[in-house]
Design an enzyme around this catalytic site. Structure first.
Site, PDB file in Angstrom:
ATOM      1  N   TRP A  11       0.817  -1.084  -0.045  1.00 35.96           N
ATOM      2  CA  TRP A  11      -0.047  -0.231   0.032  1.00 35.96           C
ATOM      3  C   TRP A  11       0.978   1.009  -0.161  1.00 35.96           C
ATOM      4  O   TRP A  11       0.333   2.392   0.088  1.00 35.96           O
ATOM      5  CB  TRP A  11      -1.026   0.016   1.097  1.00 35.96           C
ATOM      6  CG  TRP A  11      -1.759  -1.388   1.310  1.00 35.96           C
ATOM      7  CD1 TRP A  11      -2.967  -1.497   0.715  1.00 35.96           C
ATOM      8  CD2 TRP A  11      -1.425  -2.405   1.981  1.00 35.96           C
ATOM      9  NE1 TRP A  11      -3.350  -2.881   1.052  1.00 35.96           N
ATOM     10  CE2 TRP A  11      -2.356  -3.461   1.743  1.00 35.96           C
ATOM     11  CE3 TRP A  11      -0.417  -2.832   2.893  1.00 35.96           C
ATOM     12  CZ2 TRP A  11      -2.607  -4.670   2.190  1.00 35.96           C
ATOM     13  CZ3 TRP A  11      -0.260  -4.291   3.177  1.00 35.96           C
ATOM     14  CH2 TRP A  11      -1.148  -5.163   2.898  1.00 35.96           C
ATOM     15  N   ASP A  12       2.072   1.145  -0.083  1.00 35.68           N
ATOM     16  CA  ASP A  12       3.046   2.371  -0.214  1.00 35.68           C
ATOM     17  C   ASP A  12       2.883   3.157   1.388  1.00 35.68           C
ATOM     18  O   ASP A  12       2.843   4.124   1.653  1.00 35.68           O
ATOM     19  CB  ASP A  12       2.691   3.281  -1.036  1.00 35.68           C
ATOM     20  CG  ASP A  12       3.695   4.158  -1.483  1.00 35.68           C
ATOM     21  OD1 ASP A  12       4.918   4.181  -0.988  1.00 35.68           O
ATOM     22  OD2 ASP A  12       3.534   5.395  -1.766  1.00 35.68           O
TER      23      ASP A  12
END
Length: 813
Positions: A488-489
């Protein structure tokens, strides 16, 4: 000729017909989209309301009161439904009822009344009365909800105890008159020990001086995310700062007068994702370098011939670190073997201009300069290394290197070898505790961010973590992972804040780590064990082909993780875009936080903008509290299957002509990725406000004591309406011993001051541009406490550009 009455009746009838058509079209839109929503498993309200509007539209031109009765029933139904879904919450309530209210008021006007009354006076008056009552009820509900904030937490931070004050005084003292590192000192607290500015007098602050750097974005080759994010240093009588285009400027700290400027020649072309400089780093020199528990002192005069003692360190956009003389701005030629700089591309794999650089200041210890850097996100699987390196502070010689792909071999790399390619990097700011002999490194992810099917063992172990490295050897003493197998960064974006906490009868050397997903992990900085409890909670499963997800994810006892979104949380400026957001919500995959990215599109909440980002939090070592700025914005992540390793799947023909491939293409991976904010057709967030808060957390108990929405949409909306909806901020807070916190990073252009005890906004000053930077404070030669902020805007946020550095102080007495 027609008589006067006929001339009046004709326009009235036409107006009634037009009104009915408008209501009918609204009904058709709501009904059709509402039917689609029902098919998707959503609320039946919109279909029922749409059908009701269609019936009202058919009856109104007939002149009977039946049309008004039906319309009034739709409005009453809407009010009951809205209160059931969102309660007395103004903005969600307004989005559900604004169109109905405006049309209802119009139906009560004399023009419509004349047209209806002419055809059938009987039954019209009671219908108009009922509609008026319903509209008044809607208005009363709106007025009642106007000042309410369902997310607000009221409280007062406990006064500092004598034991806590004694513990704070026993720790390394923050600089009082100066600001010697990005976070105030190496501990990253963003705290000033000055107490001249207090809640009682902060309202008297006024501009003391205003400096223009002359450096603005929009120059040839600038990426979209060109930003002025600097927090200046204050050493002795000088203020030191850097600009987005890499100039270093020295100012008189009391007057703002420029003393010198150094602009390095940057190697071109560079195709960067980000162009900024968050700050410089300072070495006081061998004669006055601090013992482990002492603060840095003002720089001495340099020695002759460019062989500096005291030094400023400037990381550059083309992958270098330059050492400068604080007195003159000239390069320190002894550093780097006679060049005044070190080349960070040395021994790097996959050398591509602009693919590696440092946006954040380096760490300075008594003997080392410790450097991390940015590795490109979501471009390819063949990027350079995220290695952490330590260099001799005087000569620039490599002392050790920590490579997560080869973590146990930290001796200086051989000249003919390269570091591990495509490894997790550290683009943010590290902190240091020289007494414990540790540097604390926040790490990012191994590219690409949203697909991890081929990640290495080292990446799986050390990505999205806080890694404590031994200052002497570079070896890992401990690491704590904030996200397992990050898709998800959610890389660790913020500098760890170090503080000694008084918990019961014990003083614990702690580390406070903010994360994008909203956790404040409070760890014992000696061994990484949680001080605030951490629980492993089940996470959604079912990733894209060839990938996997972690069964659980860590959640801190002290968390600002926003509640999971529901259909009722969808929002818009009107009922129509609110409905469109509901349809979009149901079409996306969403199972709460850590929903894996998917080919159909996944809702990621919070998004990679973060609850917290690089601005971090401010920590008061005496009050034992954190001043925080949690934001909550949802993003959409959609994986696009790649057919080969060269064609463009996301940006089409928009690929830059220079060295950087198109962003988010993920060459070498099986998927490209489309990332966007979850917004309505009008560009408004699809989730209801507030989107940004300020909050105070007691670090001893792990309790959020107060929390208030913060900021207005004055500078984010087409009309400059100062609605206090609560907006995100990018740029950190700063606290002072006087009990006042400062924040400038909100999307509206203000520097604000708050009472740290209860979060009350005490003062604000309008800025000429976006203030996406962290303020700092120091004492000037005139004895006054100054607060300084950079205001230059943020490219990808769309805030106004500028080149302003502004100082505030109390009036001279």
């Amino acid at each position: 000729m027609p008589d006067a009455a006929a001339r009046v009746r004709a326009p009235s009838s036409a107006l009634l017909t037009i009104t009915a058509v408008v209501i009918g079209l609204a009904g058709l839109g709501l009904g059709a989209a509402g039917a689609w929503l029902v098919v998707l498993g959503g609320s039946w309200y919109y279909l029922v309301a749409g059908l009701g509007l269609i019936v009202a539209a058919v009856l109104l031109p007939r002149g009977s009161g039946a049309g008004l009765w039906v319309y009034a029933a739709v409005v009453a139904f809407t009010l009951v439904w809205a209160l059931w879904e969102v309660g007395f919450d103004w903005w969600p309530l307004a989005a559900r009822g604004d169109v109905f209210f405006v049309l209802g008021v119009f139906l009560l006007t004399p023009w419509v009344a004349r047209a209806l009354g002419r055809r059938s006076a009987a039954g019209v008056a009671p219908a108009r009365g009922f509609l008026g009552v319903v509209l008044l009820a809607f208005l009363a509900a709106a007025v009642f909800s106007w000042t309410r904030d369902a997310t607000r937490v009221e409280g007062t931070m406990p006064a500092p105890t004598a034991a806590a004050a004694a513990s704070a005084n026993a720790a390394p003292a923050p600089p009082k008159d100066d600001w010697t590192a990005y976070g105030g000192n190496g501990m990253g607290q963003r705290y000033s020990a000055l107490d001249q500015i207090t809640p009682a007098n902060v309202g008297e602050l006024q501009e003391a001086w205003h400096f223009r750097t002359g450096d603005v974005r929009g120059q040839s080759g600038d990426p979209e995310e060109t930003t002025f994010e600097v927090t200046p240093l204050k050493i002795g009588e000088r203020l030191f700062l850097c600009t987005p285009h890499q100039s270093v400027v020295a100012l008189n700290a009391t007057t703002g007068e420029q003393l010198w400027r150094y602009t390095p020649e940057i190697r071109r072309p560079l195709a960067l994702q980000h162009l900024t400089c968050r700050g410089l780093s300072y070495d006081p020199g061998s004669a006055v370098r601090p013992a482990p528990a002492a603060a840095a002192s003002p720089a001495p005069s340099p020695t002759a011939g460019g062989d500096c003692d005291a030094k400023l360190f400037m990381p550059t956009a083309d992958g270098r670190v330059i050492a400068l003389d604080p007195e003159s701005g000239r390069p320190c030629m002894r550093f780097g073997g006679g060049t005044g700089q070190i080349d960070l591309w040395k021994n790097m794999p996959n050398v591509k201009p602009g693919a590696y650089y440092s946006t954040s200041p380096v760490v300075v210890t008594r003997s080392l300069v410790i450097v991390g850097g940015t590795v490109l996100d979501n471009v390819s699987t063949k990027e350079t290394s995220g290695v952490i390196r330590a260099f001799d502070i005087d000569t620039g010689a490599l002392v050790w290197n920590w490579d997560s792909g080869n973590p146990d071999d930290t001796a200086p790399i051989a000249a003919d070898r390269t570091y591990t390619a495509n490894s997790p990097n550290s683009w943010s700011i590290s902190s240091v505790d020289e007494a414990l002999g540790l540097v604390y490194v926040p790490t990012g992810n191994q590219p690409p961010d949203q697909w991890g099917g081929k990640r290495t063992e080292g990446a799986e172990r050390y990505s999205s973590s806080v890694v404590a490295l031994d200052l002497a050897t570079g070896r890992v003493r401990w690491s704590f992972q904030t996200v397992h197998h990050d898709l998800w960064d959610y890389d660790v974006p913020s500098q760890p804040s170090l503080v000694d906490l008084r918990i019961g009868s014990e003083t614990v050397p702690a580390l406070v780590q903010p994360t994008k997903q909203g956790e404040l992990f409070v760890l014992d900085r000696r061994d990484g064990k949680p001080v605030a409890k951490v629980h492993e909670r089940p996470a959604p499963q079912g990733p894209a082909a060839g990938d996997h997800t972690s069964l659980t994810q860590p959640v801190s006892e002290l968390s600002f993780d926003p509640p999971a979104l529901t259909p009722a949380d969808m929002w818009g400026g009107t009922v129509f875009d609110q409905l469109a957001c509901r349809i979009a919500f149901h079409r996306l995959r969403y199972e709460g936080r850590y929903t894996p990215p998917s080919t159909e599109g996944s809702l990621i909440y919070p998004g990679n903008f973060g609850v917290f980002n690089w601005g971090g939090v401010a920590v008061d070592p005496v009050r034992q509290m954190a001043f925080t700025t949690p934001a909550s914005l949802a993003f959409v992540s959609r994986l696009i299957p790649r057919t080969d390793d060269t064609s463009l799947h996301v940006q089409g023909k928009d690929r830059p002509n220079d060295s950087l491939p198109a962003l988010n293409e993920n060459f070498g991976a099986p998927f490209a990725v489309q990332l966007r904010a979850f917004t309505s057709v009008f560009g408004l967030p699809c989730q209801a406000p507030p989107w940004g808060h300020v909050a105070g957390a007691d670090l001893r108990t792990g309790r959020v004591v107060w929390k208030h929405k913060n900021g207005t949409v004055r500078d984010s909306s087409p009309l400059p309406l100062p609605f206090a909806m609560g907006v995100p901020s990018l740029g950190g807070p700063m606290m002072t011993a006087g009990g006042v916190a400062f924040l400038s990073g909100t999307l509206d252009y203000y520097l604000r001051a708050y009472d740290v005890a209860n979060g009350k906004e005490l003062w604000r000053s309008r800025l000429p541009a976006g203030g996406q930077a962290t303020p700092m404070s120091y004492r000037g030669s005139d004895g006054r406490q100054y607060v300084v902020v950079a205001a230059g805007g943020h490219g990808s946020l769309g805030t106004r550009t500028g080149d302003h550095v502004i100082a505030y102080a109390l009036p001279r007495r």
